[in-house]
Write an enzyme that holds these catalytic residues in place. Structure first.
Site, PDB file in Angstrom:
ATOM      1  N   ASP A  51       0.841  -1.338   0.048  1.00  0.00           N
ATOM      2  CA  ASP A  51       0.176   0.341  -0.248  1.00  0.00           C
ATOM      3  C   ASP A  51       1.196   1.361  -0.057  1.00  0.00           C
ATOM      4  O   ASP A  51       1.209   1.577   1.306  1.00  0.00           O
ATOM      5  CB  ASP A  51      -0.483   0.173   0.864  1.00  0.00           C
TER       6      ASP A  51
ATOM      7  N   TYR B 204      -5.705  10.981  -3.580  1.00  0.00           N
ATOM      8  CA  TYR B 204      -5.832  12.608  -3.128  1.00  0.00           C
ATOM      9  C   TYR B 204      -5.135  13.124  -2.103  1.00  0.00           C
ATOM     10  O   TYR B 204      -5.507  13.678  -1.137  1.00  0.00           O
ATOM     11  CB  TYR B 204      -7.394  12.091  -2.222  1.00  0.00           C
TER      12      TYR B 204
END
Lengths: 403, 403
Positions: B193, B218
């Protein structure tokens, strides 16, 4: 004989067209694929981008209630489908929500009867419905069966019946209440795909005692390209409902950052990751607008528009209606051996419909912004093309990548 | 002693701040939660909304290559993480992509050794990583195990190791190459991740021979609230890789509308539903901008900014650095028993960091738009608050819903 102009003058929702921005010189008969741009959306999105994101940055999750948007927009969609406000949430895509609800529905059913593992659907359904069921089945624990006579095929193996309410190609409508009742009579659940229904024809999930549903935000709800989808789970099922896509936004306390998942109370457990806020807040504008115009008036006008189109095409050579003449959704499909070229020839004349392999040309009649005059004019061009063979030019036979 | 102003004057990427729109009177140390607004984004999104959606409607899928956007934006992110252009695609959320890759990775591993069913991660990982693994495990066929010493815990049961490259709270960095090698030595795959890495520190998936990765759009990529995420699958795994979320956009021929799923060639099979185009095209602007500034210069400045902050806080009463002093990501965590009130008191002074339960205040140093002078000023306010106890007012103790 009432003229199209007279029909427009008498249209009780004729005001709504001005609530959209539509291109000049185009008659848009594809609102069933991508709804038009609400006039309020550009300014709202500019404010979201510049004032909320740009100006207030991370604090907007509270200050502008971004965190509440999935439930808030879901509540605005709820009355369009006969649901309660706390039964609908906006999240992810139709495809992803299908997976959540199929898996969750199977698990729910298995709590009472672990032998039930069949998802029952029909051949020719919208592909992603079948594909998502196939993906789930490939993980084990589920089996997809297809049958043309759904009520007859529901049996003791059936866990979940998966159907589009309005068929994406033909616009044929399933009897939502009758099939839900038939499934319940055999202890199966039903998952309705409302993508081609919501915002176009009335849906009464509550009245039918429906179990689960998904629907699309970018067609008749005018949420913009790829707008997030919605998911419905009847309140009676929510407490026991487990989404396998148990992401942090569906946690009971997302900002406690604990290691163990605990689902949020109610429909919020259907959330997964962080929602795409620009697309979600654009959907809010579209859903509000459709709710304001009112689904009954929209459905009545849709019916009148498509009836006008059918009547104007009566006798057009080679064209065959492939949609039901009675109960149907808000679009029409016609068969023609040269459907692709006809679709392209119409586009060249500023009339946007779409082609569906192998021989269907499809026209959507989004009642919020189409005028009777538009529909009459489009039909006249199509009649002319068919009468003259004007579609039969080399450039209209070339295939596009996407339709 | 070099002053902050001199550091800013000498900053080789000082030009980049003008490429963002930032609010007056705010020092934004939370770009690790939500990146700032690129200056080019409002006009680009206005064009997408008004010209593409509003003007060209459904034809934009071809005319403006919306259909190619997931692969195109993925290819722009690829160089930031040491991947090839055809190994990255933008789709869905981090959470949803975790599910695809965990399930796909388990299935891939099971092709060679069906006994392997363990997903190995560490306690305190970013919650959604653990939650998605728990959701998958609850479907059967997988088991989540947590261990603090990951290399030691990889064994013959391990199918997939799931780790954040940079820890969301502490900014501690795992040795991506070493853990990947350790997993491969025991025939396990690794899913990284990269949410707190991408755009902030260099990542070399290719050099490490990594298998799979996800990451966030984001944060440091400045794609806007809830921007879609990306997924990476090494080219060597792609042909055999099966996503259980087999939606129509990942089909080999989405517009053939066949009943049976057949995955697209390559990374496109990771697509599922229709992507949220407004959010996706906003991400494109942010990703382009970060790639243009350059990850090595960004990482070097990030390091210098956070070192300045640490140095300025040396000796501040009650504050304890909870991040590594050596290798780390682009944010810093500090422990303080009154971390929540301190965070609120800073916000009241226009300094935006965030609080993480129970006692962490976290500051992100997004190097694309922060100045050395900003960081020095923020540190001075924090020192003053700690020296004077200025954080200890009732309004700073009230808890917010979201931080």
């Amino acid at each position: 004989m009432v003229t199209p102009a007279e029909l427009d003058a008498a249209d009780p929702i004729g005001f709504a067209r001005e609530r959209f921005i539509l291109p000049e010189g185009v008659i848009y008969l594809d609102g069933n694929s991508l709804g038009a741009l609400p006039r309020a959306t550009p300014a709202r999105l500019a404010a979201v981008i510049e004032r909320e994101w740009g100006g207030d940055l991370i604090t907007s999750w509270n200050r502008h209630d971004w965190i509440g948007a999935p439930a808030r927009v879901g509540a605005k969609i709820a009355p369009l489908i006969g649901a309660a406000a706390d039964e609908v949430i906006v999240a992810d895509s139709v495809s992803v929500n299908l997976f959540k609800l199929l898996a969750g529905g199977l698990a729910l059913r298995a709590q009472q009867d672990s032998g039930r593992r069949v998802i029952l659907s029909e051949p020719g359904s919208f592909p992603t419905d079948l594909y998502m069921a196939q993906g789930l089945a490939a993980m084990g624990g589920a089996e997809l069966r297809l049958a043309s006579d759904i009520p007859a095929a529901i049996d003791g193996d059936t866990a979940v019946v998966l159907l589009s309410h309005v068929h994406y190609k033909s616009a044929a409508v399933h009897d939502l209440a009758a099939i839900t009742a038939a499934a319940h009579a055999r202890s199966a659940l039903v998952l309705w795909d409302l993508s081609h229904s919501v915002g176009a024809i009335p849906v009464d999930l509550g009245g039918a005692g429906a179990d689960m549903a998904v629907g699309c935000g970018y067609k008749y709800l005018n949420g913009g390209p790829g707008a997030p989808a919605f998911a419905f789970v009847a309140r009676r099922h929510q407490a026991a409902f487990a989404s396998p896509l148990s992401g942090w936004m569906g946690h009971a306390a997302p900002f406690a950052f604990t290691d163990d998942y605990a689902p949020a109370t109610g429909i919020a457990r259907l959330l997964c990751g962080t929602p795409p806020m620009l697309s979600l807040l654009a959907l809010e504008i579209g859903a509000e607008l459709i709710a304001e115009i009112g689904i009954d008036r929209l459905a009545a006008k849709s019916r009148a528009l498509s009836n006008l189109f059918i009547a104007a095409l009566a006798g057009a050579p080679g064209l065959q209606l492939a949609s039901p003449t009675h109960t149907r959704g808000s679009h029409l499909a016609f068969r023609h051996p040269q459907a692709h070229a006809i679709c392209q020839a119409l586009i060249a004349r500023g009339i946007i419909g779409d082609f569906r392999d192998p021989d269907i040309v499809r026209f959507g009649f989004a009642p919020a912004y189409l005028r009777f005059a538009d529909v009459a004019a489009a039909a006249a061009v199509l009649v002319e093309l068919l009468d003259t063979g004007g579609w039969d030019r080399p450039e209209f036979h070339a295939r596009r990548a996407v339709t």
